[in-house]
Design a protein around this motif. Sequence first.
Motif, PDB file in Angstrom:
ATOM      1  N   ASP A 143       0.775  -1.167   0.032  1.00 49.84           N
ATOM      2  CA  ASP A 143      -0.134   0.010  -0.078  1.00 49.84           C
ATOM      3  C   ASP A 143       0.804   1.220  -0.034  1.00 49.84           C
ATOM      4  N   PRO A 144       1.068   1.769  -1.316  1.00 52.70           N
ATOM      5  CA  PRO A 144       2.073   3.026  -1.389  1.00 52.70           C
ATOM      6  C   PRO A 144       1.389   4.388  -1.169  1.00 52.70           C
ATOM      7  N   ASN A 145       0.193   4.238  -0.543  1.00 53.52           N
ATOM      8  CA  ASN A 145      -0.523   5.504  -0.537  1.00 53.52           C
ATOM      9  C   ASN A 145      -0.523   6.483   0.530  1.00 53.52           C
ATOM     10  N   ALA A 146       0.354   6.180   1.862  1.00 46.99           N
ATOM     11  CA  ALA A 146       0.260   6.947   2.641  1.00 46.99           C
ATOM     12  C   ALA A 146       0.848   8.339   2.613  1.00 46.99           C
ATOM     13  N   TYR A 147       1.911   8.811   1.828  1.00 54.01           N
ATOM     14  CA  TYR A 147       2.215  10.044   1.660  1.00 54.01           C
ATOM     15  C   TYR A 147       1.211  10.829   0.766  1.00 54.01           C
ATOM     16  N   ARG A 148       0.595  10.095  -0.231  1.00 55.50           N
ATOM     17  CA  ARG A 148      -0.300  10.713  -1.064  1.00 55.50           C
ATOM     18  C   ARG A 148      -1.581  11.112  -0.187  1.00 55.50           C
ATOM     19  N   ASP A 149      -1.872  10.127   0.563  1.00 54.18           N
ATOM     20  CA  ASP A 149      -3.249  10.517   1.687  1.00 54.18           C
ATOM     21  C   ASP A 149      -2.763  11.866   2.542  1.00 54.18           C
ATOM     22  N   ILE A 150      -1.543  11.822   3.031  1.00 52.58           N
ATOM     23  CA  ILE A 150      -0.824  12.872   4.022  1.00 52.58           C
ATOM     24  C   ILE A 150      -0.939  14.102   3.291  1.00 52.58           C
TER      25      ILE A 150
END
Length: 267
Positions: A143-150
Amino acid sequence: MLIDSHAHLNFKAFKDDLADVIKRCDEIGMKVINIGAAFDTSQRAVVLASEQENFYASIGLHPIHVYDEEFDAKKFQDLINEKVVAVGETGFDYFHLWQALEKHNKSVEEVKQKQEKLFRDHIKLAKDNDLPLIVHGRNGKDDPNAYRDIYNVLKDEKVNRGVIHCYGGNLEEAKQFVDLGFHLGFTGIITFDKTETLREIAKWIPLDKMLIETDAPYLAPVPFRGKRNEPSYVQYVAKQIASLRAETEDEIVDITAKNANKLFNLK
Ligand SMILES: [Zn+2]
């Protein structure tokens, strides 16, 4: 002056020899910001800051602890004094999601929503007190989306003051955070093998957006990798960044100290 912008001397890992660790900080004459990850460690960071002239505190509930206690904004508000220089760490952690899933019987979506709710609560606390934000991000294995969501939350909330600590996103995301006005924090990870992306980011980042940190007791830089980390080792992060750039080690130390003093308004 060397500044460790993110350490946890307030954690149990230092309970037996904290005085020695503090002595080594004092010998160098460095400043340290200790970061809370729950209410009790936030409280402890505030106590340390009141006892040590060169120590400061940040208070918050880490995204991996969102189900371990209720986030009581009023209680955190009451901790704030002139040595509390930031709010956090807060943000999204998709690496440890499974713990919440197993322990608390939640779905992935539920955990993410809870982390987002608390992230926004922390942003409010930071805004109410005119403090910068210390943001934690970690992608999951698949799940590579942590920074996008931040990024989406920061943009939505119009926040532009803070640091993405222990930065672990890609270069494109790094550019977005810097465009928002955010700093990026570099840890001992940059001294490890196979960290090309991070090294590229350290080469690229504008000098005025760079911070260095240990995240002690974790992430000890080479040559201490695998051991308990401590603030004095932040020197090795500066050294590694200097080896990648045109600036000298002393210049990196000075510039990152200037940035930390300014961002956190350290006296
Ligand atoms: Zn941390």
